[in-house]
Design a protein around this motif. Structure first.
Motif, PDB file in Angstrom:
ATOM      1  N   LEU A   1       0.852  -1.190   0.000  1.00  0.00           N
ATOM      2  CA  LEU A   1       0.000   0.000   0.000  1.00  0.00           C
ATOM      3  C   LEU A   1       0.882   1.232   0.000  1.00  0.00           C
ATOM      4  O   LEU A   1       2.103   1.130   0.092  1.00  0.00           O
ATOM      5  CB  LEU A   1      -0.907  -0.011   1.250  1.00  0.00           C
ATOM      6  N   GLY A   2       0.223   2.390  -0.128  1.00  0.00           N
ATOM      7  CA  GLY A   2       0.949   3.650   0.025  1.00  0.00           C
ATOM      8  C   GLY A   2       1.660   4.135  -1.218  1.00  0.00           C
ATOM      9  O   GLY A   2       2.434   5.088  -1.176  1.00  0.00           O
ATOM     10  N   SER A   3       1.393   3.490  -2.344  1.00  0.00           N
ATOM     11  CA  SER A   3       2.038   3.898  -3.589  1.00  0.00           C
ATOM     12  C   SER A   3       1.182   4.955  -4.297  1.00  0.00           C
ATOM     13  O   SER A   3       0.006   5.112  -3.984  1.00  0.00           O
ATOM     14  CB  SER A   3       2.193   2.652  -4.458  1.00  0.00           C
ATOM     15  N   VAL A   4       1.776   5.643  -5.270  1.00  0.00           N
ATOM     16  CA  VAL A   4       1.020   6.646  -6.031  1.00  0.00           C
ATOM     17  C   VAL A   4      -0.067   6.005  -6.896  1.00  0.00           C
ATOM     18  O   VAL A   4      -0.987   6.679  -7.341  1.00  0.00           O
ATOM     19  CB  VAL A   4       1.929   7.510  -6.933  1.00  0.00           C
ATOM     20  N   ASP A   5       0.036   4.706  -7.137  1.00  0.00           N
ATOM     21  CA  ASP A   5      -1.025   4.016  -7.878  1.00  0.00           C
ATOM     22  C   ASP A   5      -1.883   3.203  -6.916  1.00  0.00           C
ATOM     23  O   ASP A   5      -1.450   2.812  -5.838  1.00  0.00           O
ATOM     24  CB  ASP A   5      -0.436   3.132  -8.990  1.00  0.00           C
ATOM     25  N   THR A   6      -3.128   2.972  -7.333  1.00  0.00           N
ATOM     26  CA  THR A   6      -4.109   2.325  -6.468  1.00  0.00           C
ATOM     27  C   THR A   6      -3.949   0.808  -6.497  1.00  0.00           C
ATOM     28  O   THR A   6      -3.790   0.216  -7.574  1.00  0.00           O
ATOM     29  CB  THR A   6      -5.519   2.744  -6.916  1.00  0.00           C
ATOM     30  N   LEU A   7      -3.977   0.210  -5.306  1.00  0.00           N
ATOM     31  CA  LEU A   7      -3.836  -1.239  -5.170  1.00  0.00           C
ATOM     32  C   LEU A   7      -5.055  -1.802  -4.444  1.00  0.00           C
ATOM     33  O   LEU A   7      -5.584  -1.178  -3.533  1.00  0.00           O
ATOM     34  CB  LEU A   7      -2.584  -1.596  -4.365  1.00  0.00           C
ATOM     35  N   ILE A   8      -5.451  -3.017  -4.839  1.00  0.00           N
ATOM     36  CA  ILE A   8      -6.555  -3.688  -4.147  1.00  0.00           C
ATOM     37  C   ILE A   8      -6.091  -5.082  -3.753  1.00  0.00           C
ATOM     38  O   ILE A   8      -5.350  -5.734  -4.497  1.00  0.00           O
ATOM     39  CB  ILE A   8      -7.833  -3.731  -5.038  1.00  0.00           C
ATOM     40  N   GLN A   9      -6.492  -5.534  -2.564  1.00  0.00           N
ATOM     41  CA  GLN A   9      -6.102  -6.875  -2.133  1.00  0.00           C
ATOM     42  C   GLN A   9      -7.114  -7.440  -1.151  1.00  0.00           C
ATOM     43  O   GLN A   9      -7.948  -6.715  -0.604  1.00  0.00           O
ATOM     44  CB  GLN A   9      -4.688  -6.852  -1.539  1.00  0.00           C
ATOM     45  N   HIS A  10      -7.012  -8.752  -0.922  1.00  0.00           N
ATOM     46  CA  HIS A  10      -7.945  -9.492  -0.084  1.00  0.00           C
ATOM     47  C   HIS A  10      -7.218  -9.909   1.202  1.00  0.00           C
ATOM     48  O   HIS A  10      -6.444 -10.879   1.186  1.00  0.00           O
ATOM     49  CB  HIS A  10      -8.406 -10.722  -0.885  1.00  0.00           C
ATOM     50  N   PRO A  11      -7.412  -9.163   2.317  1.00  0.00           N
ATOM     51  CA  PRO A  11      -6.645  -9.425   3.541  1.00  0.00           C
ATOM     52  C   PRO A  11      -6.734 -10.869   4.045  1.00  0.00           C
ATOM     53  O   PRO A  11      -5.702 -11.456   4.398  1.00  0.00           O
ATOM     54  CB  PRO A  11      -7.240  -8.435   4.554  1.00  0.00           C
TER      55      PRO A  11
ATOM     56  N   VAL B   1      -2.775 -14.925  10.080  1.00  0.00           N
ATOM     57  CA  VAL B   1      -3.343 -14.599  11.398  1.00  0.00           C
ATOM     58  C   VAL B   1      -4.297 -15.707  11.846  1.00  0.00           C
ATOM     59  O   VAL B   1      -5.060 -16.262  11.043  1.00  0.00           O
ATOM     60  CB  VAL B   1      -4.086 -13.234  11.333  1.00  0.00           C
ATOM     61  N   ASP B   2      -4.242 -16.029  13.131  1.00  0.00           N
ATOM     62  CA  ASP B   2      -5.114 -16.990  13.776  1.00  0.00           C
ATOM     63  C   ASP B   2      -6.589 -16.791  13.353  1.00  0.00           C
ATOM     64  O   ASP B   2      -7.082 -15.674  13.325  1.00  0.00           O
ATOM     65  CB  ASP B   2      -4.943 -16.755  15.291  1.00  0.00           C
ATOM     66  N   GLU B   3      -7.277 -17.901  13.039  1.00  0.00           N
ATOM     67  CA  GLU B   3      -8.636 -17.869  12.491  1.00  0.00           C
ATOM     68  C   GLU B   3      -9.592 -17.087  13.401  1.00  0.00           C
ATOM     69  O   GLU B   3     -10.363 -16.242  12.935  1.00  0.00           O
ATOM     70  CB  GLU B   3      -9.112 -19.318  12.298  1.00  0.00           C
ATOM     71  N   GLN B   4      -9.502 -17.344  14.680  1.00  0.00           N
ATOM     72  CA  GLN B   4     -10.403 -16.685  15.622  1.00  0.00           C
ATOM     73  C   GLN B   4     -10.119 -15.176  15.710  1.00  0.00           C
ATOM     74  O   GLN B   4     -11.042 -14.375  15.778  1.00  0.00           O
ATOM     75  CB  GLN B   4     -10.230 -17.325  16.996  1.00  0.00           C
ATOM     76  N   ALA B   5      -8.832 -14.836  15.665  1.00  0.00           N
ATOM     77  CA  ALA B   5      -8.460 -13.418  15.710  1.00  0.00           C
ATOM     78  C   ALA B   5      -8.946 -12.712  14.447  1.00  0.00           C
ATOM     79  O   ALA B   5      -9.368 -11.559  14.487  1.00  0.00           O
ATOM     80  CB  ALA B   5      -6.950 -13.280  15.851  1.00  0.00           C
ATOM     81  N   LYS B   6      -8.889 -13.430  13.326  1.00  0.00           N
ATOM     82  CA  LYS B   6      -9.404 -12.864  12.075  1.00  0.00           C
ATOM     83  C   LYS B   6     -10.875 -12.522  12.247  1.00  0.00           C
ATOM     84  O   LYS B   6     -11.319 -11.423  11.916  1.00  0.00           O
ATOM     85  CB  LYS B   6      -9.258 -13.883  10.940  1.00  0.00           C
ATOM     86  N   GLN B   7     -11.623 -13.476  12.772  1.00  0.00           N
ATOM     87  CA  GLN B   7     -13.062 -13.272  12.941  1.00  0.00           C
ATOM     88  C   GLN B   7     -13.354 -12.113  13.879  1.00  0.00           C
ATOM     89  O   GLN B   7     -14.138 -11.225  13.542  1.00  0.00           O
ATOM     90  CB  GLN B   7     -13.707 -14.539  13.489  1.00  0.00           C
TER      91      GLN B   7
END
Ligand SMILES: *Cc1c(COP(=O)(O)O)cnc(C)c1O
Length: 397
Positions: free
Chosen positions: A326-336, A344-350
């Protein structure tokens, strides 16, 4: 002469004969007098600055030093220590904490890499996750550091830094300021002891230099510098040069991208295929009084249609780049859930809201019309695939 915050971004640590700082690539330096070299080594081994000769590039590099001085000025800190990456900087912070006590307390969500480092056992420390309300009671004599991220990656959750500092009751507080940048938020002025950045993101701003940096007091910087010497997690001088240059345009880039992000947040909010928009200051996310000078350039959204719709939106963008970071002059999209926070731990994700239907957008400085046209067509194409209701509960593959 005392100058404004914006002027400091342009001019800090850029003195000298040449208009731009040079790049010093030398790995070793002449030692013409043994006593002076030995003295320089001694000073640096104790976290200080070199005397006459840097001795060796793992101890000190003048190009990287200039970046550190400029970043310290941008954060209103006495000093700063740069590392090879954001994770190297955060690792140094945790190693330093381990010399003071056995426990770290953190507030989730955090960047996936930070969460993993804290949770995976590598640190050999006790790690407790709390919310701000539980913080004061969680502190023990072994608590060495309190670590927070605000706005947090990836849901933009805000943490009240002043409230954390108050509850910390003297335990050092570190704030990951990557999302806000020093343009919009200065945690040290709010009472934090450490500010950490993945400089790879907004500070570099062009997606071509990895780096990390911690801004703090002179005394705390000394022990972080000793850790850098011991572990060798140094920033490359070319990276140091590029990140220093990045600081010059940071205020301009952040304001231009923020304008776009504000606009996209409100357009997305009104789109029937978007269930929820996460953006600082938006709806149920009030910015704590006096904490940020603007909402920033990153937003997240819950799309209707679950994982499949989210994956299709990411696959259908044309102008926008489907990529982490992230943070670039161009736009980025992603699926965390699938990418940056997969680990990341499943429960923490939830409990942190990192769901299969969450997409994170790092907004750049392109024309807002082009950005919206691209995002809108990607959302609409994704929703022609299948009726949204059928997919709301679809799990990650
Ligand atoms: C990317 C990121 C990091 C890690 O930085 P690297 O430079 O990739 O090591 C840490 N914190 C946040 C908030 C990030 O977005």
């Amino acid at each position: 002469m005392s100058t404004s915050h914006d002027t400091n971004f342009v001019h800090a640590a850029r003195g000298g004969l040449a208009h731009t700082p040079g790049i010093d690539l030398s790995t070793t330096y002449r030692i013409d007098q043994l006593e002076v070299g030995a003295q320089s080594l001694h000073e640096q081994a104790h976290g200080g600055q070199p005397v006459e000769t840097p001795v060796y590039a793992r101890l000190y590099n003048p190009t990287v030093r200039k970046f550190e001085e400029a970043l310290a000025s941008a954060e209103g800190a006495e000093d700063a220590v740069a590392y090879a990456s954001g994770m190297a900087a955060i690792t140094a912070l945790f190693m330093d904490a381990s010399t003071r006590g056995k426990q770290i307390i953190a507030i989730r969500p955090l960047y996936g890499g930070t969460d993993h480092l804290l949770s995976c056992g590598l640190l050999n420390m006790e790690v407790r996750y709390v919310n701000v309300g539980e913080l004061a009671e969680a502190i023990t004599p072994e608590t060495a550091l309190i670590f927070v991220e605000t706005p947090a990656n990836p849901t933009l959750k805000l943490v009240d830094i002043r409230a954390v500092v108050e509850a910390a009751n003297g335990v050092p507080v570190a704030v990951d300021n990557t999302f806000a940048t020093p343009v919009l938020q200065n945690p040290i002025a709010l009472g934090a002891q450490y500010v950490v950045h993945s400089a790879t993101k907004f500070i570099g701003g062009h997606g071509d230099a990895l780096g990390g940096v911690v801004a703090t007091s002179t005394a705390r910087a000394a022990s972080l510098r000793q850790i850098r010497i011991a572990t060798g997690a140094v920033m490359h001088p070319i990276g140091g040069y590029m990140l220093h240059r990045g600081l010059q345009t940071l205020p301009l880039r952040v304001r231009a991208a923020q304008k776009n992000a504000r606009e996209l947040a409100s357009l997305l909010e009104q789109h029937p295929s978007i269930h929820k928009v996460y953006y600082p200051g938006h709806k149920n996310a009030p910015i704590p009084e006096g904490q940020m000078r603007g909402p920033g350039c990153v937003l997240a959204m819950e799309v209707r249609g679950g994982y499949r719709a989210a994956a299709h939106i990411m696959a259908n963008v044309n102008l926008i780049t489907p990529a982490v970071s992230l943070g670039s002059v161009d736009t980025l999209i992603q699926h965390p859930a699938g990418l940056t926070h997969q680990i990341v731990d499943e429960q923490a994700k939830q409990s942190s809201g990192i769901t299969p239907s969450l997409l994170r957008l790092s907004v750049g400085i392109e024309s807002i019309e082009d950005l919206w046209r691209d995002l809108k067509q990607a959302i609409e194409r994704a929703h022609h695939i299948r009726a949204p209701e059928q997919q709301d509960t679809a799990p990650l593959p």
